[in-house]
Design a protein around this motif. Structure first.
Motif, PDB file in Angstrom:
ATOM      1  N   ARG A  16      -5.428  -9.364   4.037  1.00 18.40           N
ATOM      2  CA  ARG A  16      -4.453  -8.868   5.021  1.00 18.40           C
ATOM      3  C   ARG A  16      -4.203  -9.995   6.006  1.00 18.40           C
ATOM      4  O   ARG A  16      -5.154 -10.659   6.432  1.00 18.40           O
ATOM      5  CB  ARG A  16      -5.004  -7.630   5.747  1.00 18.40           C
ATOM      6  CG  ARG A  16      -4.051  -7.019   6.797  1.00 18.40           C
ATOM      7  CD  ARG A  16      -4.628  -5.741   7.390  1.00 18.40           C
ATOM      8  NE  ARG A  16      -4.916  -4.792   6.330  1.00 18.40           N
ATOM      9  CZ  ARG A  16      -4.052  -3.873   5.889  1.00 18.40           C
ATOM     10  NH1 ARG A  16      -2.859  -3.761   6.447  1.00 18.40           N
ATOM     11  NH2 ARG A  16      -4.383  -3.065   4.912  1.00 18.40           N
ATOM     12  N   ASN A 328       2.893  -1.561   2.787  1.00 17.72           N
ATOM     13  CA  ASN A 328       2.572  -0.435   3.666  1.00 17.72           C
ATOM     14  C   ASN A 328       3.595   0.681   3.473  1.00 17.72           C
ATOM     15  O   ASN A 328       4.413   0.641   2.553  1.00 17.72           O
ATOM     16  CB  ASN A 328       2.406  -0.897   5.119  1.00 17.72           C
ATOM     17  CG  ASN A 328       3.725  -1.242   5.781  1.00 17.72           C
ATOM     18  OD1 ASN A 328       4.802  -1.024   5.228  1.00 17.72           O
ATOM     19  ND2 ASN A 328       3.639  -1.781   6.971  1.00 17.72           N
ATOM     20  N   TRP A 329       3.538   1.697   4.347  1.00 13.67           N
ATOM     21  CA  TRP A 329       4.336   2.905   4.122  1.00 13.67           C
ATOM     22  C   TRP A 329       5.820   2.687   4.347  1.00 13.67           C
ATOM     23  O   TRP A 329       6.623   3.575   4.072  1.00 13.67           O
ATOM     24  CB  TRP A 329       3.797   4.056   4.972  1.00 13.67           C
ATOM     25  CG  TRP A 329       2.385   4.375   4.630  1.00 13.67           C
ATOM     26  CD1 TRP A 329       1.283   4.217   5.413  1.00 13.67           C
ATOM     27  CD2 TRP A 329       1.894   4.874   3.374  1.00 13.67           C
ATOM     28  NE1 TRP A 329       0.148   4.580   4.734  1.00 13.67           N
ATOM     29  CE2 TRP A 329       0.498   4.994   3.485  1.00 13.67           C
ATOM     30  CE3 TRP A 329       2.507   5.233   2.160  1.00 13.67           C
ATOM     31  CZ2 TRP A 329      -0.308   5.456   2.423  1.00 13.67           C
ATOM     32  CZ3 TRP A 329       1.710   5.686   1.119  1.00 13.67           C
ATOM     33  CH2 TRP A 329       0.328   5.800   1.253  1.00 13.67           C
ATOM     34  N   ARG A 330       6.197   1.531   4.861  1.00 14.55           N
ATOM     35  CA  ARG A 330       7.622   1.204   4.952  1.00 14.55           C
ATOM     36  C   ARG A 330       7.990   0.129   3.935  1.00 14.55           C
ATOM     37  O   ARG A 330       9.050  -0.477   4.012  1.00 14.55           O
ATOM     38  CB  ARG A 330       7.964   0.704   6.354  1.00 14.55           C
ATOM     39  CG  ARG A 330       7.763   1.780   7.405  1.00 14.55           C
ATOM     40  CD  ARG A 330       8.039   1.213   8.773  1.00 14.55           C
ATOM     41  NE  ARG A 330       9.426   1.405   9.161  1.00 14.55           N
ATOM     42  CZ  ARG A 330      10.004   0.735  10.152  1.00 14.55           C
ATOM     43  NH1 ARG A 330       9.331  -0.192  10.809  1.00 14.55           N
ATOM     44  NH2 ARG A 330      11.252   0.978  10.469  1.00 14.55           N
ATOM     45  N   ARG A 332       6.612  -2.795   3.482  1.00 11.39           N
ATOM     46  CA  ARG A 332       6.398  -4.191   3.886  1.00 11.39           C
ATOM     47  C   ARG A 332       5.100  -4.707   3.282  1.00 11.39           C
ATOM     48  O   ARG A 332       4.093  -4.003   3.245  1.00 11.39           O
ATOM     49  CB  ARG A 332       6.294  -4.289   5.415  1.00 11.39           C
ATOM     50  CG  ARG A 332       7.556  -3.842   6.114  1.00 11.39           C
ATOM     51  CD  ARG A 332       7.421  -4.165   7.585  1.00 11.39           C
ATOM     52  NE  ARG A 332       8.514  -3.569   8.332  1.00 11.39           N
ATOM     53  CZ  ARG A 332       8.634  -3.649   9.655  1.00 11.39           C
ATOM     54  NH1 ARG A 332       7.714  -4.308  10.353  1.00 11.39           N
ATOM     55  NH2 ARG A 332       9.645  -3.100  10.277  1.00 11.39           N
ATOM     56  N   VAL A 334       1.714  -6.321   3.282  1.00  8.72           N
ATOM     57  CA  VAL A 334       0.692  -6.545   4.305  1.00  8.72           C
ATOM     58  C   VAL A 334      -0.488  -7.356   3.777  1.00  8.72           C
ATOM     59  O   VAL A 334      -1.311  -7.842   4.552  1.00  8.72           O
ATOM     60  CB  VAL A 334       0.161  -5.210   4.880  1.00  8.72           C
ATOM     61  CG1 VAL A 334       1.255  -4.485   5.651  1.00  8.72           C
ATOM     62  CG2 VAL A 334      -0.396  -4.316   3.778  1.00  8.72           C
TER      63      VAL A 334
ATOM     64  N   ASP B 192      -0.706  -3.509   9.897  1.00  6.00           N
ATOM     65  CA  ASP B 192      -1.415  -2.317   9.449  1.00  6.00           C
ATOM     66  C   ASP B 192      -0.534  -1.495   8.503  1.00  6.00           C
ATOM     67  O   ASP B 192       0.662  -1.764   8.344  1.00  6.00           O
ATOM     68  CB  ASP B 192      -1.835  -1.488  10.673  1.00  6.00           C
ATOM     69  CG  ASP B 192      -3.152  -0.753  10.431  1.00  6.00           C
ATOM     70  OD1 ASP B 192      -3.350  -0.263   9.308  1.00  6.00           O
ATOM     71  OD2 ASP B 192      -3.968  -0.692  11.353  1.00  6.00           O
ATOM     72  N   GLY B 193      -1.138  -0.479   7.909  1.00  6.42           N
ATOM     73  CA  GLY B 193      -0.403   0.384   6.988  1.00  6.42           C
ATOM     74  C   GLY B 193       0.773   1.089   7.646  1.00  6.42           C
ATOM     75  O   GLY B 193       1.755   1.428   6.997  1.00  6.42           O
ATOM     76  N   CYS B 194       0.688   1.272   8.981  1.00 10.33           N
ATOM     77  CA  CYS B 194       1.738   1.987   9.715  1.00 10.33           C
ATOM     78  C   CYS B 194       2.717   1.026  10.373  1.00 10.33           C
ATOM     79  O   CYS B 194       3.514   1.437  11.210  1.00 10.33           O
ATOM     80  CB  CYS B 194       1.100   2.881  10.769  1.00 10.33           C
ATOM     81  SG  CYS B 194       0.310   1.956  12.101  1.00 10.33           S
ATOM     82  N   SER B 195       2.652  -0.256   9.992  1.00  6.14           N
ATOM     83  CA  SER B 195       3.553  -1.317  10.453  1.00  6.14           C
ATOM     84  C   SER B 195       3.221  -1.896  11.824  1.00  6.14           C
ATOM     85  O   SER B 195       3.852  -2.860  12.256  1.00  6.14           O
ATOM     86  CB  SER B 195       5.033  -0.894  10.438  1.00  6.14           C
ATOM     87  OG  SER B 195       5.477  -0.740   9.114  1.00  6.14           O
TER      88      SER B 195
END
Lengths: 342, 342
Positions: A16, A328-330, A332, A334, B192-195
């Protein structure tokens, strides 16, 4: 971890922001049909519980006994007998139809119930008004349905078939002993999540068993034929062996009969490479599935070069599975999950 | 792994059939408010991405700025700002109500969407006819809602609040620097996973930050007050910090303000023990959450003896969480998950 005393090696890591965030250590072996160690990382004679990786070995008796033919079980059902499936509707329907062939239903299953690992399947079941999962959703229900089928075909009451002393359990344990080549006794027994026994065996022996399963070498004629039939079945129905989005399914969808791949709980991945005459076993010491998938893929590329990598696309496919971008959840990027096996 | 070079120690193991099946290595530190190392396993100066363990530090500005009071955010909302929740209905409803206080809705969230980790919540959402999760289900939606609230209260357009250069992100990063006491810059940044950004910091510094958060020592008056208020909020609403069946919730339900506990992705667990003046950080090298929970519990028992263990029941409670029976799907005991930290 490269210290001799460590008896393990680095299998995979997660990065990361350009840094290593997590590391997975473990053991891996590549073995031929004669049991020769072709390559290893860590002590090949240490023991592991193979868990679900021996499901295809456990299904040999179903085929070799003639039960599968008498009950007219299709290749899809044979593949499901070897499966750790996601509890998707097609999996549960097929398991139920196997049980129906011997006049039984899910009440004959002794695996216990858990929610489908494939989340949309769980949601679908709930949307139908159910508040609890059933035994058919258990990731092992195909293996259990196969044992109930074998038992009924043989005129044996299946009740208690998960007990090591049940006649059916004795027969399938003998199958394990023939393929893996080491004793399976009370001393090395544990209980699996689905209540079946699981027996601790050396990495080398399990990998040799996979090489035998992939080639038929060292097996009785009936088991060699049975292994060939099961390999064809899983290659024809890789979705039945795992399911949507799953590693085993993806690898076998691509390579068909050229690679048999199976996961096991606590970070195990195994493979048979029939054309190479090799068996491979990987276990992450920490039980992490992601590390085992990454490392096995790297070993498939190295030791299955001849039989698997017919094109640059095949290589690129394996490279994608041994070094995956972490999004990630959007969406992107990471970091990376990658095999670092040497 | 006890080799000096290894820079890690054994944290936890899983057994089956009387054998060790899997092992988790990692690092752990116990540090006081002055940054003194009280106890450690592995190199306390090595770096880790704290991930979600610093959510309470990130929420300090929401309280200290007066925004929480002006927006009349209750203790439940403050707890949710510090949460990695399971996406249960009470979590998503509260996150939505926080956004409503500043005239926004979930379209203001930049965390991305994923299915609730609490499976029945996902099923319930699907049963309502939805085929995809929304941003409110994201385990970080409370933290993000808190940042949107802070931004709007301060008259700053929240658009792009996840960007390290956004004014709100600069302010909450300054909070991290005050509490943890080390620079948070592009060089040590990951996503992070949540940007949101996550910054690699030494184990020792993160643990010192937790000791400060637990006591107020070394913080500005406004932050010391803010920390006390956030600690009261999570102690009053531990369900909002994680959810049904979750470790953080269970520990804080039992110990209230005597222990602040928070998980982070990739196998991290942290705690503040206010009455002991200590902060604790544990990370499993492999990223496995179970190991971090087991090991942290053992450290809570050892270093929180005075403040946590008021009775034999308190000790028994911690013992149950640091050595758990592994049951299979029919409720049979198949092994143990246990801390083996020394």
């Amino acid at each position: 971890m490269t210290d001799k005393k460590m008896d393990m090696g680095l299998l995979a890591e997660a990065t990361r922001g350009g840094r290593v965030e997590s590391r997975h250590y473990g053991r891996a072996v590549v073995v031929d049909t004669a049991g020769r160690l072709v390559w290893s990382c860590g002590d090949a004679e240490s023991l592991l519980f193979p868990r679900s990786t021996v499901k295809a070995f456990l299904a040999l008796e179903l085929v070799a006994s003639g039960a599968a033919d008498r009950l007219k079980l299709g290749d899809d059902a044979l593949a499901l007998s070897c499966a750790s499936h996601g509890g998707e509707e097609a999996h549960t329907r097929l398991a139920a139809s196997m049980l129906a062939r011997v006049g039984r239903d899910e009440t004959a299953l002794e695996c216990g119930a858990h929610w489908p690992s494939y989340m949309p399947a769980a949601g679908q079941w709930m949307a139908q008004g159910h508040t609890a999962p059933c035994c058919l959703h258990n990731t092992c229900s195909g293996k259990h349905a196969g044992m109930v089928c074998l038992s009924c075909d043989q005129g044996i009451d299946p009740t208690g078939y998960v007990d090591p002393e049940h006649e059916i359990q004795k027969r399938v344990t003998a199958s394990l002993e023939q393929v893996i080549g080491v004793p399976h006794r009370a001393e090395n027994r544990g209980m699996d999540g689905c209540s079946l026994p699981t027996y601790a065996v050396p990495y080398r022996a399990l990998a040799q068993g996979l090489a035998r399963f992939g080639t038929g070498d060292g097996l009785s004629d009936a088991y060699a034929e049975g292994a060939a039939r099961l390999r064809r079945a899983v290659a024809a129905h890789p979705y039945m062996v795992a399911g949507t989005g799953r590693y085993d399914t993806a690898i076998m969808e691509r390579f068909g009969e050229r690679a048999f791949v199976k996961m096991g709980a606590e970070g195990i991945m195994v493979a048979a490479l029939p054309e190479e005459g090799l068996g491979i076993v990987v276990k992450a010491e920490d039980g992490g599935a992601r590390a085992a998938e990454l490392a096995l893929t790297a070993l498939l590329k190295r030791f299955g070069q001849k039989s698997l990598c017919h094109s640059g696309e095949d290589e690129a496919f394996l490279d994608r599975w041994s070094a995956r971008k972490q999004l990630n959840w959007r969406g992107r990027e990471v970091g990376t999950l990658r095999s670092v096996i040497r």
